[in-house]
Design a protein around this motif. Structure first.
Motif, PDB file in Angstrom:
ATOM      1  N   ALA A 162       0.782  -1.202   0.089  1.00 22.36           N
ATOM      2  CA  ALA A 162      -0.091  -0.196   0.026  1.00 22.36           C
ATOM      3  C   ALA A 162       0.725   0.998   0.047  1.00 22.36           C
ATOM      4  O   ALA A 162       0.509   2.250  -0.662  1.00 22.36           O
ATOM      5  CB  ALA A 162      -1.064   0.054   1.184  1.00 22.36           C
ATOM      6  N   TRP A 163       1.944   1.308   0.706  1.00 22.71           N
ATOM      7  CA  TRP A 163       2.967   2.355   0.881  1.00 22.71           C
ATOM      8  C   TRP A 163       3.527   2.485  -0.444  1.00 22.71           C
ATOM      9  O   TRP A 163       3.948   3.693  -0.864  1.00 22.71           O
ATOM     10  CB  TRP A 163       3.783   2.102   2.084  1.00 22.71           C
ATOM     11  N   GLN A 164       4.091   1.439  -1.148  1.00 24.98           N
ATOM     12  CA  GLN A 164       4.714   1.283  -2.241  1.00 24.98           C
ATOM     13  C   GLN A 164       4.231   1.878  -3.595  1.00 24.98           C
ATOM     14  O   GLN A 164       4.610   2.596  -4.158  1.00 24.98           O
ATOM     15  CB  GLN A 164       5.455  -0.148  -2.598  1.00 24.98           C
ATOM     16  N   ILE A 165       2.999   1.285  -3.546  1.00 21.89           N
ATOM     17  CA  ILE A 165       2.075   1.393  -4.649  1.00 21.89           C
ATOM     18  C   ILE A 165       1.025   2.513  -4.802  1.00 21.89           C
ATOM     19  O   ILE A 165       0.543   3.566  -5.437  1.00 21.89           O
ATOM     20  CB  ILE A 165       1.423   0.078  -5.402  1.00 21.89           C
ATOM     21  N   ASP A 166       0.015   2.481  -3.473  1.00 17.70           N
ATOM     22  CA  ASP A 166      -1.055   3.196  -3.545  1.00 17.70           C
ATOM     23  C   ASP A 166      -0.771   4.592  -2.818  1.00 17.70           C
ATOM     24  O   ASP A 166      -1.655   5.611  -3.003  1.00 17.70           O
ATOM     25  CB  ASP A 166      -1.955   2.510  -2.465  1.00 17.70           C
ATOM     26  N   ARG A 167       0.510   4.928  -2.340  1.00 19.53           N
ATOM     27  CA  ARG A 167       0.742   6.233  -1.727  1.00 19.53           C
ATOM     28  C   ARG A 167       1.695   6.932  -2.646  1.00 19.53           C
ATOM     29  O   ARG A 167       2.778   7.379  -1.895  1.00 19.53           O
ATOM     30  CB  ARG A 167       1.385   5.688  -0.226  1.00 19.53           C
ATOM     31  N   GLY A 168       1.571   7.234  -3.739  1.00 23.53           N
ATOM     32  CA  GLY A 168       2.149   7.938  -4.476  1.00 23.53           C
ATOM     33  C   GLY A 168       3.464   7.031  -5.336  1.00 23.53           C
ATOM     34  O   GLY A 168       4.296   7.831  -6.013  1.00 23.53           O
ATOM     35  N   GLY A 169       3.477   5.952  -5.437  1.00 25.21           N
ATOM     36  CA  GLY A 169       4.112   5.198  -6.201  1.00 25.21           C
ATOM     37  C   GLY A 169       5.734   5.197  -5.926  1.00 25.21           C
ATOM     38  O   GLY A 169       6.438   5.338  -6.828  1.00 25.21           O
ATOM     39  N   GLN A 170       6.047   5.340  -4.606  1.00 25.33           N
ATOM     40  CA  GLN A 170       7.050   5.562  -4.130  1.00 25.33           C
ATOM     41  C   GLN A 170       7.724   4.267  -3.617  1.00 25.33           C
ATOM     42  O   GLN A 170       7.603   4.094  -2.398  1.00 25.33           O
ATOM     43  CB  GLN A 170       7.571   6.871  -3.242  1.00 25.33           C
ATOM     44  N   TRP A 171       8.634   3.639  -4.157  1.00 25.21           N
ATOM     45  CA  TRP A 171       9.095   2.197  -3.738  1.00 25.21           C
ATOM     46  C   TRP A 171       9.665   2.217  -2.403  1.00 25.21           C
ATOM     47  O   TRP A 171       9.729   1.599  -1.665  1.00 25.21           O
ATOM     48  CB  TRP A 171       9.976   1.568  -4.723  1.00 25.21           C
ATOM     49  N   ALA A 172      10.737   3.261  -2.274  1.00 23.32           N
ATOM     50  CA  ALA A 172      11.516   3.318  -0.982  1.00 23.32           C
ATOM     51  C   ALA A 172      10.527   3.326   0.185  1.00 23.32           C
ATOM     52  O   ALA A 172      10.957   2.723   1.351  1.00 23.32           O
ATOM     53  CB  ALA A 172      12.399   4.361  -1.172  1.00 23.32           C
ATOM     54  N   LYS A 173       9.476   3.985   0.229  1.00 25.10           N
ATOM     55  CA  LYS A 173       8.702   4.301   1.601  1.00 25.10           C
ATOM     56  C   LYS A 173       8.059   2.884   1.616  1.00 25.10           C
ATOM     57  O   LYS A 173       7.573   2.796   3.114  1.00 25.10           O
ATOM     58  CB  LYS A 173       7.904   5.348   1.582  1.00 25.10           C
ATOM     59  N   GLY A 174       7.802   1.854   0.749  1.00 29.83           N
ATOM     60  CA  GLY A 174       7.025   0.872   1.152  1.00 29.83           C
ATOM     61  C   GLY A 174       7.917  -0.312   1.314  1.00 29.83           C
ATOM     62  O   GLY A 174       7.563  -1.400   1.592  1.00 29.83           O
ATOM     63  N   LYS A 175       9.423   0.117   1.572  1.00 33.50           N
ATOM     64  CA  LYS A 175      10.521  -1.168   1.503  1.00 33.50           C
ATOM     65  C   LYS A 175      11.155  -0.688   2.562  1.00 33.50           C
ATOM     66  O   LYS A 175      12.113  -1.381   2.993  1.00 33.50           O
ATOM     67  CB  LYS A 175      11.151  -1.071   0.411  1.00 33.50           C
ATOM     68  N   SER A 176      11.134   0.434   3.610  1.00 36.68           N
ATOM     69  CA  SER A 176      12.249   0.921   4.246  1.00 36.68           C
ATOM     70  C   SER A 176      11.470   0.845   5.803  1.00 36.68           C
ATOM     71  O   SER A 176      12.402   1.439   6.835  1.00 36.68           O
ATOM     72  CB  SER A 176      12.516   2.469   4.117  1.00 36.68           C
TER      73      SER A 176
END
Length: 280
Positions: free
Chosen positions: A160-174
């Motif tokens: 959800a953080w990686q894709i749905d929240r602006g498409g920023q991979w780092a914040k979905g992985k950190s």
């Protein structure tokens, strides 16, 4: 050669596994396995008879992350042909690069943390590459000489953080503990070029991922050479090289991790790891 660190967090002993699988304490040769000591690590051990080093008990002893703390954690996205197809995305023409925060790095049996703000927690078994000496603008032919070895990584992701929240991979992985690493680093002279290694991941005992590094789009040497064009890779840096199909995002319908779940994963010749999902 297999490098590992045994002991409670902050008190790990640097070790190697000898031919019989016995852990040998190498702290008389090197204080710890760190970015500072890695460049001279293999050379320092060449003249040492491992049978003369103290045995370290493994049963019931915590296995720490195999490097104390990498300076950088780099990741390659969509690097398996079959995973790109599973995701409905084109196979990349160049490696897709993103970072994981340093605090994601943890030991192979440490827990995965679950936050109340997570809704799509996912798993990814990956081959990790550990850099052995600085690399800047090196060729593919030179790259293997700059790799200390390989390890198992779970690239935990909050989709959800990686894709749905602006498409920023780092914040979905950190998020903390989103990068369980180990149990060992297996050196290239033992493992080869890591181009054909079976890999797997189970959730609650059910096989989710079955893959092989031979379906990588870009192999480790290509990745290391490519990254070195844009940045100086440092000893101890960890590169997570992508995952095969079978992630929760690719299921129909998608399947997500929840509190109480158990994730186990491994790569042939490189050992395995297990994490329990716990509420933070």
């Amino acid at each position: 050669m297999k490098f590992l660190r045994l002991g409670e967090a902050g008190q790990e002993k640097p070790c190697v596994l000898d031919a019989s699988g016995t852990a040998r304490d190498i702290s008389s040769v090197v204080a710890d396995i760190t970015p500072e000591t890695i460049p001279g690590l293999t050379d320092a051990l060449k003249s040492v008879d491992l049978s003369t080093l103290p045995v370290v008990e493994q049963e019931g002893v915590r296995i720490g992350a195999p490097v104390s703390q990498p300076r950088n954690i780099y990741c390659i996205g969509l690097n398996y042909i079959d995973h790109a197809k599973e995701s409905g995305l084109p196979v990349p023409e160049e490696p897709i690069l993103f970072n994981k925060a340093a605090a994601t790095y943890c030991a192979p049996f440490d827990p995965i943390f679950y936050s109340d703000k997570m809704t799509k927690l996912d798993w990814e078994v990956e081959l990790g590459v550990v850099i052995g000496k600085p690399a800047l603008n090196i060729s593919k032919d030179e790259a293997l000489d700059h790799i200390l070895g390989y390890t198992v990584v779970n690239d935990v992701s909050e989709r959800a953080w990686q894709i749905d929240r602006g498409g920023q991979w780092a914040k979905g992985k950190s998020f903390p503990n989103f990068c369980p690493t180990g149990p060992w680093i297996v050196t290239g002279d033992e493992l080869g070029d890591a181009k054909s290694l079976p890999m797997w991941l189970d959730v609650n005992g059910q096989r989710m991922q079955t893959g092989n590094t031979n379906t990588m789009v870009f192999d480790p040497a290509t990745i290391v050479s490519y990254l070195s064009e844009f940045m100086r890779l440092e000893p101890g840096d960890l590169i997570c090289t992508g995952t095969p199909p079978g992630v929760g995002l690719g299921m129909k319908p998608p399947v997500w991790l929840k509190v109480g779940d158990t994730v186990s994963l491994g790569i042939e010749g490189m050992g395995s790891q297990t994490q329990n999902v716990i509420k933070l």
